[in-house]
Scaffold this active site. Sequence first.
Site, mmCIF file in Angstrom:
data_model
loop_
_atom_site.group_PDB
_atom_site.id
_atom_site.type_symbol
_atom_site.label_atom_id
_atom_site.label_comp_id
_atom_site.label_asym_id
_atom_site.label_seq_id
_atom_site.Cartn_x
_atom_site.Cartn_y
_atom_site.Cartn_z
ATOM 1 N N HIS A 50 39.612 21.688 40.205
ATOM 2 C CA HIS A 50 40.785 21.939 39.371
ATOM 3 C C HIS A 50 42.077 21.608 40.106
ATOM 4 O O HIS A 50 42.216 21.883 41.302
ATOM 5 C CB HIS A 50 40.792 23.368 38.822
ATOM 6 C CG HIS A 50 40.985 24.461 39.827
ATOM 7 N ND1 HIS A 50 42.238 24.908 40.200
ATOM 8 C CD2 HIS A 50 40.095 25.221 40.511
ATOM 9 C CE1 HIS A 50 42.107 25.897 41.076
ATOM 10 N NE2 HIS A 50 40.816 26.109 41.284
ATOM 11 N N GLU A 63 41.905 25.959 35.170
ATOM 12 C CA GLU A 63 40.908 26.823 35.807
ATOM 13 C C GLU A 63 41.488 28.186 36.154
ATOM 14 O O GLU A 63 40.848 29.214 35.952
ATOM 15 C CB GLU A 63 40.344 26.151 37.065
ATOM 16 C CG GLU A 63 39.093 26.810 37.617
ATOM 17 C CD GLU A 63 39.359 27.970 38.570
ATOM 18 O OE1 GLU A 63 38.411 28.695 38.919
ATOM 19 O OE2 GLU A 63 40.541 28.147 38.982
ATOM 20 N N ASP A 81 34.979 24.631 44.601
ATOM 21 C CA ASP A 81 36.043 25.627 44.665
ATOM 22 C C ASP A 81 35.922 26.355 45.995
ATOM 23 O O ASP A 81 34.889 26.286 46.656
ATOM 24 C CB ASP A 81 35.964 26.598 43.487
ATOM 25 C CG ASP A 81 37.338 27.031 43.011
ATOM 26 O OD1 ASP A 81 38.255 27.083 43.859
ATOM 27 O OD2 ASP A 81 37.503 27.326 41.823
ATOM 28 N N HIS A 135 44.403 32.745 47.601
ATOM 29 C CA HIS A 135 45.497 33.138 46.711
ATOM 30 C C HIS A 135 46.677 33.752 47.465
ATOM 31 O O HIS A 135 47.490 34.460 46.876
ATOM 32 C CB HIS A 135 45.017 34.082 45.602
ATOM 33 C CG HIS A 135 44.335 33.366 44.476
ATOM 34 N ND1 HIS A 135 44.073 33.963 43.259
ATOM 35 C CD2 HIS A 135 43.861 32.101 44.372
ATOM 36 C CE1 HIS A 135 43.466 33.104 42.471
ATOM 37 N NE2 HIS A 135 43.326 31.968 43.120
ATOM 38 N N ASP A 153 43.433 25.937 47.289
ATOM 39 C CA ASP A 153 42.737 26.217 46.035
ATOM 40 C C ASP A 153 43.599 25.680 44.891
ATOM 41 O O ASP A 153 44.522 26.335 44.443
ATOM 42 C CB ASP A 153 42.527 27.734 45.920
ATOM 43 C CG ASP A 153 41.863 28.177 44.640
ATOM 44 O OD1 ASP A 153 41.345 27.315 43.917
ATOM 45 O OD2 ASP A 153 41.889 29.390 44.356
#
Length: 343
Positions: free
Chosen positions: A69, A221, A241, A321, A187
Site C-alpha cells: 500500500h 489500506e 506489510d 506508526h 509502512d
Amino acid sequence: MEIDIEFILENMKKYLAIPSPGGYTRESVLKAKEDFEKCGLHTKITNKGALIATLEGKNKDEEVVITAHIDTLGGMVKGITNNGRLRYAKVGGGSWGAIEGENCYIITRKGKKIRGSIIPSMASTHIYGGEGGNAIRNETNMLVRIDEVIKNKEDVIKLGINVGDFIALDTRTEITESGFVKSRYLDNKLAVAIVLEICRYFKENNIIPKYTTHFYISNYEEMGHGVSYMPEKAKEIIAIDVGIVGEGQESNEFSVSIAAKDKRSTYDFEFRNRLVNIAEENGIEYAVDVYNFYSSDATHAVIQGKDINFASLGPAVDASHHYERTHIKSIINTTKLLINYLI
C-alpha cells in the site's frame, strides 16, 4: 541472488518524498505507474485509484497477487480556531504522542503546500508549568501552528486553508552507516520500493515468473479497505506489510517477518508453511509472528468475501506508526523470499 539495495532505497526515498496520506494518493500512484511501465509491465488504475501492474508469467491460467500500500498515516484539517490554529483529525491510526513537535505541510484543495508544526495547545511550560505541559494529548488540544503571518480564523481562510485539507508530516528519512533505515511511513512506501526491485530483478535477469503476477499498489489500506478489486484468475495473495518489532513479538529488524495471525484473522497454515519452507531452503532469515493490533490488505480482501488464499510478510519495523526503523538485512531477506516464491 543479487538484490540491488541501493535501487530499493532510492525508490523508497522518492516515494517518501511524495505526501500520500490515505485519500490523497494520486501523485504517488502515478509516479509508481511510471516506474512500473519503465520495467515493461502493463498497468491499470482502478476506479478507486489503486494501481495494478502485471508481470506476465509462464502459467496464465492461474495468477497471483502481491500487494503493497502506498497510502500512509497523516491528518486532515478538522476545524480552524479563532486565533488561527488548525484542529487535527487523524487519517489512519497512530498515537498523539507520535506526531507532537513534527513539522508538516497543509495541502490546500488547490494544491498549495503551506508549512506548519503540530504542537499541543499548552506547549510552553513557561506559561502552563509542568502539569499543563504534561496534559494528555488528544483531538481537542493537539493543533497545527501555521508558519504564516496569521492573527485570526479569517487570515487562515484567506490563505486558502479549509476544513478537509490534508496534513502531511515530514518523514525525516535517514539511512545510517550501520545499515539502519529510519523514517516515518516505512509502512508502507518501503514495500512499494521492494516490489519495484522485484520487477527490475526479473527483467534484467530475463526471468519469467511461474505465474502471471499482479502487483497491486493499494491506496486505502490504512483506512481498512485497501484491496477491493481482484483479478479473475488470482488464486493467492501476499500482502507485503511491516513486521512488528517490540516486547512480546518474535520479529526482529534483520529478518523477514511472516504473519501467522493478525487482529482480524489467522493466515492460511499451508500457505504460511510454504513460505517458511522457501525461506529455509534458500538460507533466508525469517521469523513467524502474531500481531496484536494489525491487519493487512490480504485480510481486507478475504473479509470482503474474495475467494483467494492469503498470506502476509514484510520487513520488520521497530516503533511502527511512530518514527519507524528497520535494517537493510530485513529488506533484503524480504525481497529474496518474494522472488523465490515467484520463481
